[in-house]
Design a protein around this motif. Structure first.
Motif, PDB file in Angstrom:
ATOM      1  N   ALA A 122       0.830  -1.213   0.000  1.00 36.47           N
ATOM      2  CA  ALA A 122       0.000   0.000   0.000  1.00 36.47           C
ATOM      3  C   ALA A 122       0.861   1.260   0.000  1.00 36.47           C
ATOM      4  O   ALA A 122       0.597   2.212  -0.743  1.00 36.47           O
ATOM      5  N   VAL A 123       1.899   1.267   0.825  1.00 39.25           N
ATOM      6  CA  VAL A 123       2.802   2.430   0.884  1.00 39.25           C
ATOM      7  C   VAL A 123       3.563   2.563  -0.431  1.00 39.25           C
ATOM      8  O   VAL A 123       3.722   3.667  -0.961  1.00 39.25           O
ATOM      9  N   GLN A 126       1.319   4.043  -3.076  1.00 43.81           N
ATOM     10  CA  GLN A 126       1.113   5.465  -2.801  1.00 43.81           C
ATOM     11  C   GLN A 126       2.329   6.285  -3.227  1.00 43.81           C
ATOM     12  O   GLN A 126       2.190   7.326  -3.869  1.00 43.81           O
ATOM     13  N   ARG A 127       3.518   5.815  -2.904  1.00 38.60           N
ATOM     14  CA  ARG A 127       4.742   6.547  -3.258  1.00 38.60           C
ATOM     15  C   ARG A 127       4.952   6.599  -4.765  1.00 38.60           C
ATOM     16  O   ARG A 127       5.374   7.620  -5.299  1.00 38.60           O
ATOM     17  N   ARG A 129       2.655   6.544  -7.042  1.00 39.28           N
ATOM     18  CA  ARG A 129       1.689   7.507  -7.591  1.00 39.28           C
ATOM     19  C   ARG A 129       2.123   8.945  -7.298  1.00 39.28           C
ATOM     20  O   ARG A 129       2.002   9.818  -8.152  1.00 39.28           O
ATOM     21  N   GLN A 130       2.636   9.184  -6.106  1.00 39.09           N
ATOM     22  CA  GLN A 130       3.048  10.535  -5.723  1.00 39.09           C
ATOM     23  C   GLN A 130       4.213  11.047  -6.558  1.00 39.09           C
ATOM     24  O   GLN A 130       4.262  12.229  -6.878  1.00 39.09           O
ATOM     25  N   GLU A 136      -0.663   4.103 -14.328  1.00 43.01           N
ATOM     26  CA  GLU A 136      -1.221   3.019 -13.498  1.00 43.01           C
ATOM     27  C   GLU A 136      -0.748   1.633 -13.946  1.00 43.01           C
ATOM     28  O   GLU A 136      -0.484   0.768 -13.116  1.00 43.01           O
TER      29      GLU A 136
END
Length: 188
Positions: A122-123, A126-127, A129-130, A136
């Motif tokens: 999950a982390v 998120q990273r 994407r950031q 995707e």
């Protein structure tokens, strides 16, 4: 004995951020080596020394790399200067490659300290994407690759990077101190 700290982790796990933080802290007999890469300096990502394919080949032919490999359409090298730093008693951290751990192990033997930076899926998602470098579909591929590479060498010290950078930095220094202590106890 000085150690070559072979820092690995999935793309997006925070290796570059950790290395940048280590460069900002007061050196305690620890240097962070730059990689030589056939990727433009302005391409983003890690603080590296950009070389053309010809420059890289020339340096490789003249044995100016302690280690080198090819990945993701680029050539990567660790300069021979790390051997000098190690012989001066300095620990050296390099942004290693999970796929080329064996090459480093063969060259450095017991001086190699593999550290595997880990983050939860999950982390990591998120990273990725950031940072905005992948779409995707590419993120999905990176997550699959990270999951597939989860099988680590038995000697790899795991370092969790799900939390704040300061926490990971402290855990890294604690790990190094424990490794030094263990080494000296075994050596005596």
């Amino acid at each position: 004995m000085a150690r070559l700290i072979w820092l690995t982790g999935a793309s997006g796990s925070g290796k570059d951020t950790l290395l940048d933080a280590l460069r900002q802290t007061e050196p305690v007999r620890l240097l962070v080596a730059h990689r030589y890469i056939t990727r433009p300096a302005q391409a983003g990502g890690e603080n590296h020394i950009a070389l053309s394919e010809a420059e890289f080949a020339y340096r490789r032919e003249h044995n100016l790399f302690a280690l080198h490999w090819q990945a993701h359409q680029y050539q990567y090298g660790i300069g021979i200067e790390v051997d000098h730093w190690l012989s001066a008693g300095l620990d050296v951290v390099v942004n290693g490659s999970r796929s080329h751990h064996q090459q480093a192990q063969q060259r450095y033997g017991s001086r190699l300290l593999p550290v595997c930076l880990q983050v939860s899926a999950a982390v990591l998602a998120q990273r990725l994407r950031q940072r905005g470098r992948e779409d995707e579909a590419q993120i999905a591929l990176r997550l699959q690759r990270a999951d597939a590479m989860d099988i680590l060498p038995a000697t790899c010290r795991r370092l969790n990077n799900d939390g704040p950078l300061a926490q990971t930095l402290q855990a890294f220094h604690t790990l190094l101190a424990a490794e030094k202590s263990d080494f000296w106890q075994i050596s005596l």
